[in-house]
Motif scaffolding. Structure first.
Motif, PDB file in Angstrom:
ATOM      1  N   GLY A   1       2.540  22.245   6.316  1.00  0.00           N
ATOM      2  CA  GLY A   1       1.153  21.786   6.235  1.00  0.00           C
ATOM      3  C   GLY A   1       0.716  20.856   7.340  1.00  0.00           C
ATOM      4  O   GLY A   1       1.103  20.969   8.490  1.00  0.00           O
ATOM      5  N   GLY A   2      -0.106  19.866   6.949  1.00  0.00           N
ATOM      6  CA  GLY A   2      -0.716  18.935   7.891  1.00  0.00           C
ATOM      7  C   GLY A   2      -2.225  19.020   7.815  1.00  0.00           C
ATOM      8  O   GLY A   2      -2.803  19.418   6.794  1.00  0.00           O
TER       9      GLY A   2
ATOM     10  N   GLY B   1       8.671  -2.172   4.263  1.00  0.00           N
ATOM     11  CA  GLY B   1       8.535  -0.758   4.597  1.00  0.00           C
ATOM     12  C   GLY B   1       7.070  -0.397   4.623  1.00  0.00           C
ATOM     13  O   GLY B   1       6.213  -1.165   4.165  1.00  0.00           O
ATOM     14  N   MET B   2       6.745   0.769   5.149  1.00  0.00           N
ATOM     15  CA  MET B   2       5.341   1.182   5.216  1.00  0.00           C
ATOM     16  C   MET B   2       5.255   2.692   5.101  1.00  0.00           C
ATOM     17  O   MET B   2       6.126   3.423   5.607  1.00  0.00           O
ATOM     18  N   ILE B   3       4.186   3.147   4.442  1.00  0.00           N
ATOM     19  CA  ILE B   3       3.970   4.579   4.264  1.00  0.00           C
ATOM     20  C   ILE B   3       2.482   4.885   4.374  1.00  0.00           C
ATOM     21  O   ILE B   3       1.633   4.069   3.980  1.00  0.00           O
TER      22      ILE B   3
ATOM     23  N   ALA C   1      -3.115   6.499   8.785  1.00  0.00           N
ATOM     24  CA  ALA C   1      -2.194   5.480   8.269  1.00  0.00           C
ATOM     25  C   ALA C   1      -0.806   5.607   8.857  1.00  0.00           C
ATOM     26  O   ALA C   1       0.048   4.745   8.627  1.00  0.00           O
ATOM     27  N   GLY C   2      -0.551   6.679   9.604  1.00  0.00           N
ATOM     28  CA  GLY C   2       0.743   6.843  10.245  1.00  0.00           C
ATOM     29  C   GLY C   2       0.774   6.267  11.632  1.00  0.00           C
ATOM     30  O   GLY C   2       1.743   5.608  12.029  1.00  0.00           O
ATOM     31  N   GLY C   3      -0.305   6.480  12.402  1.00  0.00           N
ATOM     32  CA  GLY C   3      -0.352   5.995  13.773  1.00  0.00           C
ATOM     33  C   GLY C   3      -0.173   4.498  13.878  1.00  0.00           C
ATOM     34  O   GLY C   3       0.476   3.987  14.801  1.00  0.00           O
ATOM     35  N   VAL C   4      -0.734   3.758  12.923  1.00  0.00           N
ATOM     36  CA  VAL C   4      -0.654   2.297  12.979  1.00  0.00           C
ATOM     37  C   VAL C   4       0.770   1.807  12.726  1.00  0.00           C
ATOM     38  O   VAL C   4       1.155   0.722  13.181  1.00  0.00           O
ATOM     39  N   GLN C   5       1.586   2.610  12.027  1.00  0.00           N
ATOM     40  CA  GLN C   5       2.951   2.173  11.719  1.00  0.00           C
ATOM     41  C   GLN C   5       3.807   2.051  12.979  1.00  0.00           C
ATOM     42  O   GLN C   5       4.569   1.092  13.135  1.00  0.00           O
TER      43      GLN C   5
ATOM     44  N   PRO D   1       5.810   7.509   8.666  1.00  0.00           N
ATOM     45  CA  PRO D   1       4.558   8.062   9.196  1.00  0.00           C
ATOM     46  C   PRO D   1       4.492   9.564   8.919  1.00  0.00           C
ATOM     47  O   PRO D   1       5.423  10.306   9.243  1.00  0.00           O
ATOM     48  N   ILE D   2       3.405  10.007   8.323  1.00  0.00           N
ATOM     49  CA  ILE D   2       3.270  11.391   7.879  1.00  0.00           C
ATOM     50  C   ILE D   2       2.104  12.051   8.604  1.00  0.00           C
ATOM     51  O   ILE D   2       0.987  11.519   8.610  1.00  0.00           O
TER      52      ILE D   2
END
Length: 532
Positions: A304-305, A161-163, A168-172, A187-188
């Motif tokens: 948010g974001g 899994g990945m978080i 760090a989201g785009g690469v997932q 991806p957040i």
């Protein structure tokens, strides 16, 4: 800007403290199953192109014969990994680090790594290049299979899994499109289409792009790849160029989805409505792509974001330029803890456990929507011809709909606009969806969002990105940022139009006077008692 640098320095202090006592080790995998103690250590490996990647391995407590899946964690742009579980920025503050740390304590292998050009990893930043940053994810999974004992596996290899948030989201998305071992991603607040995110409708977000350059090539001194530096310089001229698009076009999930290479993982996507850099639209498009590829996907909409530096603020100010909150209330107004949602997702996908949380396909904070189809724009309204001549202090409000009862609206409007300017000046208009209160007469811009519209730049953008040449630049359609809002009875939803924006401060133009007309398609209005 000084406050941001201070904030990063504060975080870096803890990261550096994390270097003091941690040791660098390599574990040799043996066929013998033993009891493993909970610990963490530093390690490095080398990517196929010779770049050395640094990471921290978090070894769970495992009994003899017990196996554990792997979770990869990485960091936002300009930051670095969770080098130790306490005295590091991710270890004590940022949510994705908290999830990774809790997963480790609950029996997962966790590897938190520095992306190339960041922290202790070598190399240059290429902004999620499939052959560089995405390949690095594959390199780390390869290392794990060779060096970590008692890993949970399936027919593809290590169950992974990945978080991660933002960068760090785009690469997932891209790594998942290339390797099936990555089977559950979170991806957040990240991008689906990075080109449109950075230059919507062909108008660069100069404030954010300059800020990213500061923390990417100055904070991580001289770490931009020459091609990325050139792309940055080109956008500072105020328009998207073909060379910039050619560099970035494969660095986004949209390219892979358009070329029948959708992510192969199930995805839990978290996206923010106040996110000025990567609006909620990005999460919607990514979710639709993954759903079309017949993988399980859930989309969570939070308030948010990414927050525009010095223009927006987080509720408590503890993470001044980015936040997602701790809970979300959606659908039937049940409140969920975001970290529990993520941990439950990993338990379901990587450990085959029955989900403890019955999360709908779409979970938007303070909204009745529960399905991706609920976001579709279906209601068309005509925009009467309106004279636009904003002053320095007053935008022009164009009414669309007056609520007859308390209602909610969630989704992205589709705007078709005709602009008629008496002079030869081609204006840039900044368009927001706003609510005019019946009680106060004041305007509230929904979710702080605005969209730039310049006919010439929109034409050039369509030509560069899609090869589409529109002969009539007076009739163009754009998608506005997604909105999530509530109207009281008598409130009026409309467009608030200006010729300046705090998000596009490099755009300077003389006083604009023009006529606009056209139509807009809105998502459904939901009454307070709406039910499916």
């Amino acid at each position: 800007m000084r406050s941001y640098v201070f904030w990063l320095c504060f975080g870096l202090l803890f990261v550096l403290q994390g270097c003091v006592h941690a040791t660098t080790q390599t574990t040799v995998v043996t066929s013998k199953s033993i009891e493993l103690k909970q610990r963490y250590y530093q390690a490095k490996t080398t990517a196929p192109d010779g770049t050395v990647l640094a990471f921290t391995v978090y070894q769970p407590h495992l009994k003899p014969g017990q196996t554990a899946p792997l979770i990869l964690h990485t960091h936002g742009f300009g930051l670095s990994r969770m080098k130790r579980p306490e005295l590091s920025l991710y270890g004590f503050l940022l949510p994705t680090g908290q999830v990774a740390k809790t997963a480790w304590q609950k029996g997962y292998w966790v590897m938190s790594y520095d992306q190339r050009g960041h922290g202790d990893s070598q190399g240059k930043i290429r902004l999620t290049d499939p052959e560089k940053e995405a390949q690095d994810v594959i390199t780390l999974m390869n290392w794990a299979e060779k060096n970590l004992p008692q890993l949970a596996t399936n027919q593809h290899g290590v169950r992974t899994g990945m978080i991660g948030e933002s960068y760090a989201g785009g690469v997932q998305y891209i790594a998942s499109a290339r390797d099936p071992r990555l089977q559950a991603i979170v991806p957040i607040t990240t991008w689906y289409d990075i080109v449109n995110s950075l230059a919507p409708n062909g108008v660069p977000k100069s404030n954010w792009i300059g800020f990213l350059n500061l923390i990417g090539d100055w904070w991580n001194w001289n770490k931009f790849d020459p091609e990325l530096k050139q792309a940055y310089l080109e956008t500072q001229q105020g328009q998207l160029k073909a060379s910039t698009y050619d560099f970035l076009k494969t660095h986004q999930a949209s390219w892979f989805c358009d070329h029948a290479q959708a992510p192969q993982a199930d995805a839990l996507i978290i996206q923010g409505f106040r996110d000025i850099l990567f609006p909620f639209n990005e999460g919607v498009k990514a979710a639709q792509c993954i759903q079309h590829a017949q993988h399980d996907v859930h989309l969570v909409g939070v308030q948010g974001g990414h927050l525009q530096p010095f223009a927006q603020h987080s509720p408590r100010g503890n993470t001044p330029f980015w936040y997602i909150g701790k809970t979300v209330s959606c659908g039937n107004q049940q409140k969920y803890n975001l970290q529990n949602i993520i941990l439950d997702w990993f338990s379901q996908k990587l450990k085959d456990q029955t989900p403890a949380i019955n999360l709908p396909e779409l979970c938007v904070d303070q909204s009745p929507v529960t399905s991706l189809n609920d976001l579709n724009a279906t209601q068309s309204y005509r925009l009467n011809k309106t004279w636009i001549a904003p002053t320095a202090t007053q935008a022009v409000f164009v009414p669309i709909h007056t609520a007859t009862q308390r209602s909610y609206i969630t989704g992205a409007p589709q705007l078709s606009l005709q602009v008629e300017t008496p002079s030869k000046v081609d204006p840039t208009l900044f368009i927001s969806v706003a609510i005019k209160s019946k009680l106060t007469g004041k305007y509230e811009v929904l979710n702080d969002q605005t969209a730039p519209f310049n006919a010439a730049r929109k034409q050039a953008y369509d030509q560069i990105t899609q090869g589409i040449t529109q002969l009539d630049k007076q009739h163009l359609t754009i998608e506005l940022p997604s909105m999530n809002g509530r109207l009281n009875q008598g409130d009026t939803l409309g467009l608030l139009i200006n010729t300046q924006s705090m998000y596009y401060q490099k755009i300077k133009q003389p006083k604009i006077e023009t006529w606009i007309s056209g139509h807009i398609v809105l998502p459904k209005f939901w009454s307070e008692t709406a039910s499916k």
